[in-house]
Scaffold this active site. Structure first.
Site, PDB file in Angstrom:
ATOM      1  N   LYS A  61     -23.207  57.976 -32.084  1.00  0.00           N
ATOM      2  CA  LYS A  61     -24.609  57.653 -31.786  1.00  0.00           C
ATOM      3  C   LYS A  61     -24.871  56.162 -31.957  1.00  0.00           C
ATOM      4  O   LYS A  61     -25.718  55.598 -31.267  1.00  0.00           O
ATOM      5  CB  LYS A  61     -25.548  58.465 -32.691  1.00  0.00           C
ATOM      6  CG  LYS A  61     -25.462  59.964 -32.456  1.00  0.00           C
ATOM      7  CD  LYS A  61     -26.734  60.522 -31.853  1.00  0.00           C
ATOM      8  CE  LYS A  61     -26.456  61.681 -30.940  1.00  0.00           C
ATOM      9  NZ  LYS A  61     -26.791  62.975 -31.266  1.00  0.00           N
ATOM     10  N   LYS A 110     -18.090  66.531 -21.984  1.00  0.00           N
ATOM     11  CA  LYS A 110     -19.000  67.579 -22.411  1.00  0.00           C
ATOM     12  C   LYS A 110     -20.288  67.538 -21.589  1.00  0.00           C
ATOM     13  O   LYS A 110     -20.743  66.456 -21.233  1.00  0.00           O
ATOM     14  CB  LYS A 110     -19.348  67.313 -23.883  1.00  0.00           C
ATOM     15  CG  LYS A 110     -19.462  68.549 -24.733  1.00  0.00           C
ATOM     16  CD  LYS A 110     -19.648  68.172 -26.181  1.00  0.00           C
ATOM     17  CE  LYS A 110     -21.029  68.552 -26.635  1.00  0.00           C
ATOM     18  NZ  LYS A 110     -21.246  68.414 -28.079  1.00  0.00           N
ATOM     19  N   LYS A 170     -27.314  66.259 -21.479  1.00  0.00           N
ATOM     20  CA  LYS A 170     -28.516  66.036 -20.684  1.00  0.00           C
ATOM     21  C   LYS A 170     -28.764  64.550 -20.443  1.00  0.00           C
ATOM     22  O   LYS A 170     -29.583  64.186 -19.610  1.00  0.00           O
ATOM     23  CB  LYS A 170     -29.727  66.678 -21.343  1.00  0.00           C
ATOM     24  CG  LYS A 170     -30.187  65.963 -22.576  1.00  0.00           C
ATOM     25  CD  LYS A 170     -31.613  66.351 -22.897  1.00  0.00           C
ATOM     26  CE  LYS A 170     -32.144  65.510 -24.025  1.00  0.00           C
ATOM     27  NZ  LYS A 170     -32.758  64.254 -23.642  1.00  0.00           N
TER      28      LYS A 170
END
Ligand code: TRP
Length: 325
Positions: free
Chosen positions: A110, A192, A195
């Protein structure tokens, strides 16, 4: 067993989130005491729009309900409505080694993804997650593989607390999805499903039938034409077979047999029908719940109240053991 799990209300939940986590909650709910949380305090550690957050919380609740979580049986609630989460996170932060937190791969990922948003909350995110679980003395945590490391850290923290202050917590185990299935992107089956990638790559739980069909028909497939599961040689078709198998509860081998002598086109058409039908209740429930705000908020208020009862009991024990009361 006491089960705890949570999902961030970031909007646009997709079938990867559903198959990787929520689907298995439903079967666990039958014979366990389950607490399912909408973790808004975690959601705000990455860039977000405050104007969207309440809507995303209600949407996530709609997903829980549409998926079959029964609010009469399981506790469904919003993390920030139970103050004890933040309180326990502070206390457990004082026994969590910095070194452990620096090893967390989600933090590293992140931080790379949001270079100008690397905040202390993102760094201590796993301590808050440990607090979520331990506040309810969770014994098992159904999550996707990417969260395994955080549950491991939760065990470390629980053990450390028990050794230092006396036994309060169980050391929770991870429950991984049975297939171990990771749902991959439709446009790049080596990554993966996410969204934050292009919309074509990802099927949202609330997509219209037209969008679902379009996305599946244009999904990346592989050379050749046989519908056969082989992750290295046919990552695209294998991913679609995994989705097919999980949504129909049928083994991949059996599905392969249905399509012997047929091509990718027939297979995709059939898969599109499967996905459209499977997601129909999600769309319906979301529409219905959008007009029933009061009902949803009432479920969340009742859930928070049940959660608070458990949380307050644990906190009293923790405060006393730590010499704070
Ligand atoms: N970190 C989890 C995720 O990103 C969400 C989460 C927060 C969670 N607290 C939790 C999951 C407690 C299980 C248990 O998916």
């Amino acid at each position: 067993m006491r089960i705890f799990s949570g999902i961030r209300p970031t909007g646009g939940l997709h079938i990867g989130n559903y198959l990787g986590a929520i689907k298995q909650w439903i079967s666990l709910q039958e014979s366990n005491e389950c607490v399912f949380c909408i973790v808004d305090l975690h959601a705000i550690t990455t860039p977000y729009d405050p104007k969207e957050l309440q809507k995303n919380i209600l949407d996530t609740t709609a997903v829980y309900l549409a998926a079959g979580i029964n609010p009469e049986k399981s506790v469904i609630f919003v993390q920030s409505q139970v103050k004890e989460h933040a309180e326990l996170a502070w206390l457990l932060g004082t026994i969590t080694p910095m070194g452990e937190l620096s090893r967390m791969t989600q933090f590293k990922d992140k931080s790379k993804q949001h270079k100008d948003y690397i905040n202390a909350g993102l760094f201590t995110y796993p301590v808050l997650m440990a607090s979520d679980i331990l506040l309810y003395k969770g014994q098992a945590v159904p999550v996707g593989k990417d969260q395994e490391q955080h549950v491991e850290l939760t065990r470390t923290i629980a053990k450390k607390f028990n050794q230092k202050f006396g036994k309060v917590f169980d050391e929770p185990e991870t429950i991984l999805p049975k297939t171990g299935a990771k749902i991959m992107s439709l446009t790049d089956p080596k990554r993966k499903m996410s969204k934050s990638d292009e919309p074509k790559s990802c099927i949202s739980l609330f997509d219209s039938p037209e969008d679902i069909t379009k996305k599946i028909m244009s999904a990346e497939t592989d050379s050749g034409k046989d519908v056969i599961y082989n992750v290295t040689k046919k990552p695209g078709i294998s991913n679609l077979l995994t989705i097919y198998s999980l949504l129909t509860d049928r083994p991949v081998k059996e599905i392969e047999k249905d399509f012997v002598g047929k091509g990718y086109g027939d297979f995709k058409k059939s898969l599109a029908t499967v996905v459209v039908n499977y997601l129909e209740p999600f769309r319906r429930k979301q529409k219905e719940l959008q007009t029933r705000d009061v009902y949803v908020k009432d479920i969340l208020a009742k859930g928070a109240s049940r959660a608070r009862t458990i949380a307050e009991t644990t906190m009293a024990e923790v405060r006393s053991k730590m010499g704070l009361a």
